[in-house]
Write a protein that holds these residues in place. Structure first.
Motif, mmCIF file in Angstrom:
data_model
loop_
_atom_site.group_PDB
_atom_site.id
_atom_site.type_symbol
_atom_site.label_atom_id
_atom_site.label_comp_id
_atom_site.label_asym_id
_atom_site.label_seq_id
_atom_site.Cartn_x
_atom_site.Cartn_y
_atom_site.Cartn_z
ATOM 1 N N ALA A 165 0.828 -1.205 0.000
ATOM 2 C CA ALA A 165 0.000 0.000 0.000
ATOM 3 C C ALA A 165 0.866 1.260 0.000
ATOM 4 O O ALA A 165 0.559 2.236 -0.709
ATOM 5 N N ASP A 166 1.948 1.255 0.776
ATOM 6 C CA ASP A 166 2.862 2.406 0.777
ATOM 7 C C ASP A 166 3.482 2.613 -0.600
ATOM 8 O O ASP A 166 3.597 3.741 -1.087
ATOM 9 N N TRP A 167 3.887 1.529 -1.245
ATOM 10 C CA TRP A 167 4.486 1.638 -2.573
ATOM 11 C C TRP A 167 3.461 2.194 -3.571
ATOM 12 O O TRP A 167 3.787 3.048 -4.394
ATOM 13 N N ALA A 168 2.230 1.691 -3.496
ATOM 14 C CA ALA A 168 1.204 2.167 -4.427
ATOM 15 C C ALA A 168 0.908 3.647 -4.205
ATOM 16 O O ALA A 168 0.694 4.401 -5.165
ATOM 17 N N THR A 169 0.927 4.083 -2.955
ATOM 18 C CA THR A 169 0.698 5.499 -2.662
ATOM 19 C C THR A 169 1.820 6.347 -3.238
ATOM 20 O O THR A 169 1.579 7.403 -3.836
ATOM 21 N N LYS A 170 3.060 5.894 -3.078
ATOM 22 C CA LYS A 170 4.194 6.624 -3.639
ATOM 23 C C LYS A 170 4.155 6.617 -5.162
ATOM 24 O O LYS A 170 4.551 7.583 -5.807
ATOM 25 N N LEU A 171 3.680 5.524 -5.732
ATOM 26 C CA LEU A 171 3.584 5.433 -7.191
ATOM 27 C C LEU A 171 2.672 6.521 -7.740
ATOM 28 O O LEU A 171 2.959 7.137 -8.760
ATOM 29 N N VAL A 172 1.599 6.772 -7.042
ATOM 30 C CA VAL A 172 0.629 7.746 -7.528
ATOM 31 C C VAL A 172 1.086 9.175 -7.273
ATOM 32 O O VAL A 172 0.957 10.043 -8.136
ATOM 33 N N VAL A 225 9.128 8.584 -8.508
ATOM 34 C CA VAL A 225 8.715 7.275 -9.022
ATOM 35 C C VAL A 225 8.331 7.391 -10.490
ATOM 36 O O VAL A 225 8.691 6.535 -11.315
ATOM 37 N N TRP A 226 7.620 8.449 -10.860
ATOM 38 C CA TRP A 226 7.235 8.642 -12.262
ATOM 39 C C TRP A 226 8.465 8.870 -13.138
ATOM 40 O O TRP A 226 8.510 8.416 -14.282
ATOM 41 N N THR A 227 9.467 9.563 -12.613
ATOM 42 C CA THR A 227 10.715 9.743 -13.363
ATOM 43 C C THR A 227 11.381 8.392 -13.598
ATOM 44 O O THR A 227 11.875 8.113 -14.694
ATOM 45 N N GLY A 228 11.388 7.538 -12.587
ATOM 46 C CA GLY A 228 11.947 6.202 -12.741
ATOM 47 C C GLY A 228 11.190 5.380 -13.767
ATOM 48 O O GLY A 228 11.789 4.657 -14.577
ATOM 49 N N ILE A 229 9.865 5.489 -13.783
ATOM 50 C CA ILE A 229 9.058 4.758 -14.768
ATOM 51 C C ILE A 229 9.360 5.252 -16.173
ATOM 52 O O ILE A 229 9.481 4.464 -17.118
ATOM 53 N N VAL A 230 9.500 6.574 -16.339
ATOM 54 C CA VAL A 230 9.832 7.130 -17.656
ATOM 55 C C VAL A 230 11.207 6.634 -18.103
ATOM 56 O O VAL A 230 11.395 6.267 -19.278
ATOM 57 N N LEU A 231 12.177 6.598 -17.197
ATOM 58 C CA LEU A 231 13.515 6.117 -17.562
ATOM 59 C C LEU A 231 13.491 4.637 -17.957
ATOM 60 O O LEU A 231 14.156 4.232 -18.922
ATOM 61 N N LEU A 232 12.732 3.826 -17.237
ATOM 62 C CA LEU A 232 12.612 2.409 -17.602
ATOM 63 C C LEU A 232 11.938 2.242 -18.965
ATOM 64 O O LEU A 232 12.341 1.411 -19.777
#
Length: 154
Positions: free
Chosen positions: A60-67, A72-79
């Motif tokens: 739940a903590d990870w999902a909250t940080k994801l949103v 986290v969004w920068t990491g997703i864009v880099l991946l």
């Protein structure tokens, strides 16, 4: 304490259903119900309920940080960019658009092509009638193999 009560209540309910199934002579179904009924008590007695609670909390903590976290969004864009670059270079490499050494001619860089089908030996001219002792079944090229198998009794 509440976790223990709920676990053993679920186990007792499952055992009751298994008993009813066994009473109706559905022993396979009764065995399945009994096996599933033992799971809550086993989880409680081994102490895995707190582990499940911890895993759920961390997820739940990870999902909250994801949103909400821009990192986290920068990491997703880099991946995503990394995956896009890998797929693109693979696609261009298959098309032959990117050469490893641009100063070599393209013909020298390409591997020599091999024929798709091996060359077959030239066929003997047909005489019109089969040779003595040989059958004309289309397997004339395998006569030596046939003879070896006959000698071995196969």
């Amino acid at each position: 304490m509440l976790t223990a009560a709920i676990s053993f209540a679920l186990t007792a309910g499952g055992v009751a259903v298994a008993g009813l199934r066994a009473y109706r002579r559905r022993f396979l179904s009764a065995t399945r119900w009994f096996a599933v009924a033992l799971v809550p008590a086993g989880l409680y007695l081994t102490g895995l309920f707190p582990v499940a609670r911890t895993i759920g909390s961390e997820f739940a903590d990870w999902a909250t940080k994801l949103v909400f976290d821009p990192r986290v969004w920068t990491g997703i864009v880099l991946l995503g960019l990394s995956a896009l670059l890998l797929v693109t270079t693979r696609w261009l490499g298959r098309r032959g658009a990117v050469d490893a050494a641009p100063d070599r001619p393209a013909a020298a860089a390409a591997a020599p092509e091999r024929p798709a089908v091996a060359a077959t030996p030239p066929k003997k001219p047909a005489t019109g009638k089969p040779a003595a002792g040989k059958r004309d079944d289309g397997l004339g090229d395998f006569s030596d193999i046939e003879e070896i198998l006959r000698k071995r009794g196969i």
